[in-house]
Structure formats: C-alpha cells, structure tokens
Design an enzyme around this catalytic site. Sequence first.
Site, short mmCIF file in Angstrom:
data_model
loop_
_atom_site.label_atom_id
_atom_site.label_comp_id
_atom_site.label_asym_id
_atom_site.label_seq_id
_atom_site.Cartn_x
_atom_site.Cartn_y
_atom_site.Cartn_z
N SER A 34 0.84 -1.21 0.00
CA SER A 34 0.00 0.00 0.00
C SER A 34 0.86 1.24 0.00
O SER A 34 0.37 2.34 0.30
CB SER A 34 -0.91 0.00 1.23
OG SER A 34 -0.14 0.10 2.43
N ASN A 117 0.18 -2.59 13.72
CA ASN A 117 -1.26 -2.52 13.94
C ASN A 117 -1.65 -1.27 14.72
O ASN A 117 -2.56 -0.52 14.33
CB ASN A 117 -1.76 -3.77 14.68
CG ASN A 117 -1.53 -5.03 13.88
OD1 ASN A 117 -1.08 -4.99 12.73
ND2 ASN A 117 -1.83 -6.18 14.48
N THR A 162 -43.84 22.20 -2.77
CA THR A 162 -43.82 20.85 -2.25
C THR A 162 -44.22 19.94 -3.40
O THR A 162 -45.08 20.29 -4.21
CB THR A 162 -44.79 20.65 -1.06
OG1 THR A 162 -46.13 20.93 -1.51
CG2 THR A 162 -44.45 21.57 0.09
N HIS A 163 -43.57 18.80 -3.50
CA HIS A 163 -43.80 17.89 -4.63
C HIS A 163 -43.54 18.57 -5.98
O HIS A 163 -44.13 18.22 -7.00
CB HIS A 163 -45.22 17.31 -4.62
CG HIS A 163 -45.63 16.72 -3.31
ND1 HIS A 163 -45.20 15.49 -2.87
CD2 HIS A 163 -46.41 17.22 -2.31
CE1 HIS A 163 -45.70 15.23 -1.68
NE2 HIS A 163 -46.43 16.28 -1.30
N SER A 282 -23.35 24.77 -23.83
CA SER A 282 -23.38 23.54 -24.60
C SER A 282 -22.31 23.57 -25.69
O SER A 282 -21.96 24.63 -26.21
CB SER A 282 -24.77 23.37 -25.24
OG SER A 282 -24.75 22.37 -26.22
N LYS A 288 -27.33 27.95 -24.62
CA LYS A 288 -27.49 27.27 -23.33
C LYS A 288 -26.55 27.83 -22.26
O LYS A 288 -25.40 28.17 -22.53
CB LYS A 288 -27.22 25.77 -23.48
CG LYS A 288 -28.19 25.01 -24.37
CD LYS A 288 -29.55 24.89 -23.72
CE LYS A 288 -29.53 24.08 -22.44
NZ LYS A 288 -29.11 22.69 -22.63
N ASN A 290 -25.72 26.16 -18.63
CA ASN A 290 -26.04 24.98 -17.83
C ASN A 290 -25.43 25.05 -16.43
O ASN A 290 -24.27 25.44 -16.28
CB ASN A 290 -25.51 23.73 -18.53
CG ASN A 290 -26.09 23.54 -19.92
OD1 ASN A 290 -27.27 23.82 -20.15
ND2 ASN A 290 -25.27 23.09 -20.85
N GLU A 295 -24.74 20.24 -10.84
CA GLU A 295 -25.06 18.86 -11.21
C GLU A 295 -23.95 17.92 -10.74
O GLU A 295 -24.23 16.79 -10.33
CB GLU A 295 -25.26 18.77 -12.72
CG GLU A 295 -26.53 19.46 -13.20
CD GLU A 295 -26.63 19.60 -14.70
OE1 GLU A 295 -27.68 20.06 -15.17
OE2 GLU A 295 -25.64 19.26 -15.40
N TYR A 322 -6.87 -8.24 14.20
CA TYR A 322 -6.36 -7.58 13.00
C TYR A 322 -6.52 -8.48 11.80
O TYR A 322 -6.25 -9.68 11.86
CB TYR A 322 -4.88 -7.17 13.13
CG TYR A 322 -4.42 -6.50 11.86
CD1 TYR A 322 -4.69 -5.16 11.64
CD2 TYR A 322 -3.83 -7.23 10.83
CE1 TYR A 322 -4.36 -4.55 10.44
CE2 TYR A 322 -3.50 -6.64 9.63
CZ TYR A 322 -3.76 -5.30 9.44
OH TYR A 322 -3.45 -4.71 8.25
N GLN A 327 -6.41 -2.79 5.34
CA GLN A 327 -5.56 -1.99 4.47
C GLN A 327 -6.38 -1.20 3.47
O GLN A 327 -5.95 -0.16 2.99
CB GLN A 327 -4.57 -2.90 3.73
CG GLN A 327 -3.60 -2.16 2.83
CD GLN A 327 -2.53 -3.07 2.29
OE1 GLN A 327 -1.64 -3.51 3.01
NE2 GLN A 327 -2.60 -3.37 1.00
#
Length: 497
Positions: A34, A117, A162-163, A282, A288, A290, A295, A322, A327
Amino acid sequence: MGDGEDDAGHEPDDETVVRRDRFAGGPARSFLSSLADDERIFAADLAVDRAHVVMLEEQDVVDRETVGEILAALDDVEEAGHGELPDGEDVHEAIESAVIDRVGPEGGKMHTARSRNDEVAACIRYRLREDILELVETVVGARERLLDVAREEAETVMPGYTHLQPAQPTTVAHWVLSYEQALQRDTARLLDAYERVNQNPLGSAAFAGTPFDVDRERTAELLGFDSVVENSMDASATRDFLVEVTSAVATLATTLSGLAEDVVVMASKGHVELDDDYASTSSIMPQKKNPDTLELVRGRTGDATAGLNGLLTNLKGQPRAYNRDLQRAGRHAWDAIDSVTESVEVAAGAVATAEWPDETLAAAATEGFATATGVADLLAMAGVPFRTAHEVVAEVAAGLGPEEDAPDYEAISAVAEDVLGDPLSQFVDREAVEAALDPTESVAMRDSRGGPAPEAVADQLLVAEEVLAGHRETVQTAADAVERAHDRRLSEVDRYV
C-alpha cells in the site's frame, strides 16, 4: 492504508525489515503493498514515530544516543520525502527501512513496544483529524457565505414548492437559511465524530499490549490526542471512527445534493441566474447556460455514499483483532472527504455569487394560487374551523380557469357564502383578504418562529450567527491543540538531535 501485522519489538535481519526471506518476494508482493496510497499518512507516520521514540527514551526502554540517531534519521527521511522511500509493503515498513539504512541495525529499536497494527491506527487517526478540521472549516466558511445571502435577500419573495408544485410564497433568505441550518447539524456531526477520532491507540501493539513499560498518555500528549483508547484489542482493531466520519460526510453530501437540486430546478425556471464561473454552455447549442457545477455536486453524493457502503462492507464480518482487509478501509473515508470538501466550496460559491431576479420571483410566487393557505388561515383566525376554511379555498381553487393563478375577492366571497351561509365580510375584511392574496403580504403574515417573515428571518440570523461562532471557536480550539502538540513534539525532538 498501510496495515500489516508483525510482532512488537521484533528486530529483523533481512532486507525487507519486517518480512523474513521466506516472505520477502513473490508475485503477490505488489498486491500486498500500500506504499503508494500511504503517501497521505507519510507525515502522520513520522509524527507517530517521533512521539513513540521520545517516549521509549523517557521510559528507559531505548538509550538516549540511539534515540538521537533515530530522530536525526527521521529528519532526513522527512526532508527526502515519500518519493525517496525504499520499496516496502507500506509506508511504515519503508520508513523503518530508511532509518535502518542510515543508522544501522540499532535503528530497528524504533519499533520496540509497538506493532504496525497500533502504529497505523494512530497514523490514520492523526491524519483523519486534520482532514475533519479542514472539512469543518470549509463548511463553516460556506455557512458564512449563505448567511450573507440571507441578509441581502431577506425581503426577496420567491415561490415555495412541495412535490415540485407551487405551494406557498417564501423568501430567498428563508430558503437559504433552511440549508444553513442543515449545515449546522452536519458541522455538529463532524465535530462530534472528531472527539472519538482524537484518541490514542499507540502502545496497544498488535492487540495484546506489550511487556515494555510504555506511557500511552505521554504519546497521546505528544501527538495531541485528547485521550487513550483504553482496551488494546479495540485500539488496534477498530475502524468504527472511520465509519462515523464517513457517515457524517455522506450526510453532508446529501444536504449539498438537495441544495444543488433546488438551484438546478430554479435555474431551469429562470428563478436564479448563476454566475458564469459556476455554469457552462453547450458544445453545440450556444444559447445554453447549464448549471454543470451543481449537477456535479449532486453527482458527487455518490462518492460519499459509495465510500460509506464500501467501508461498511469492508468491516462487515471481520473478526478481532487484526485482518489485512483493513488496508483497504481508509481509502473510502479519504475519497469521500476529498470529494465532498470540494463540493462544499462549489455549492456555497454558486449560491453566494448568484443573482435573484426580484420581479421574476415575485410573479412566480403567485402561480398556482400559492397564497391559498393564507386565505384559509384568515378564515380560521376569524373562528371558522380550519377544515371548513380549507374546503372554502379548495372550492375556489377548483373554479379557477387554466390561465388564472389566483382568484379575486368576489370569487372567494361567492364560494364562502355558499359554504358558510354568510357573506365573507362577516368573517374577514376585504382588505385583509386582498392582502393575503399578495405574496409579499402573505410572507409577512408568517412571522412565527422560524418563518419567512423578515422579522422572523432576522431572529433566525441571530441564532445562526451565534451557532456559527461557537462552531468556529470549537474548530479553532481543536486546531490550536494540534498545533501546540506539534510544537511540543518538535521541542522534545530537538533535545535529542
């Protein structure tokens, strides 16, 4: 992260430092390593090494001259950098090898009374502590920027949904403060997790402690840990602190994703104009603009939730004490933290630099008879049962034409008389009804604690500023403690080098 089991105090006599010849080669060596990933904890390992070696001399476990040579070698290793380390399974072995290369076999005494460890557990906590503070500082800065927006837009009326359907008028400030308050909780979760990260596992060795007379409180002091993880098996084995931090980071990412989604939807309706620094065009459609950055903030939520899921999957079913699976544990937390820290900066920057078109927002706040609840509330405040008032306004809404956003007083009065049996004027004044139909007046009516009325927003700002100041102070106190420990450790090292 560089985990690898060995016997505490073992002084190797081969080129690999930790592994005997039988285990020093073969095609799986690179699979086990590692070292490249461990660059993140290179500085942490040097700090842990120095604290441990100083403690060993103070406890008369290793002589002063040898400790001085080891500490001088660690300075050389630090100056050379991670890229100059010899090959090894992990950064811990590589640093020890580099010290032995400089000092000779006596350099191996640096590993007396510890295992990789407890060493790696200390390194992960040490570095994670730094990452948490950086993330919290970033969130605190983001909240400051959101509060600035709330102050500036306290009277900017906007539609609330809402919704995704028109619901009630609110203000830009009220919307912004809703996210600032969520970020308050995200900050608190991270700071709460910090307390459990900031504990010292060093001195636990492989898992069963050590016969050497180690002083775990002393290494905690030199490393800036607030306390010691008491049980040696738990200290070396546990990674639940990684789970807690990554969970808090994933929750933070979810908060940011909601904010990003709101802004993306607002932008699509022309309710907000993002600064060009936070948008793009775009490749084929030149008209455009964006909200790409937001996003990506929304999309990066997956980095954090995937990290949490990966970490939990890694830890699931591992026996004490351990296992080499560990790792792979740390990378999930690091990836999540790095990704979300950037998201915080971008999301806050996008909101702070955006323009909020007053007239467009005010007009949109009337769409879909969004002030209907205000009319129902007026009737209820005049003594009409709310469910009956709700029926009156619902019938009014049902009678609106396809191009009508709100009824006039006469339409409401006609339905009210039909349902209630008395003229609307018997219950509320015409002026009050017409005021309730106006988005600005509707918002002003909602002055209950936490509401969108300007005076209610002003109160929320005061509370938010107070909480923010407390969080800022907590972060600074923690950072100062870490810095003092750093200076203390260097001062101790200077006595030997």
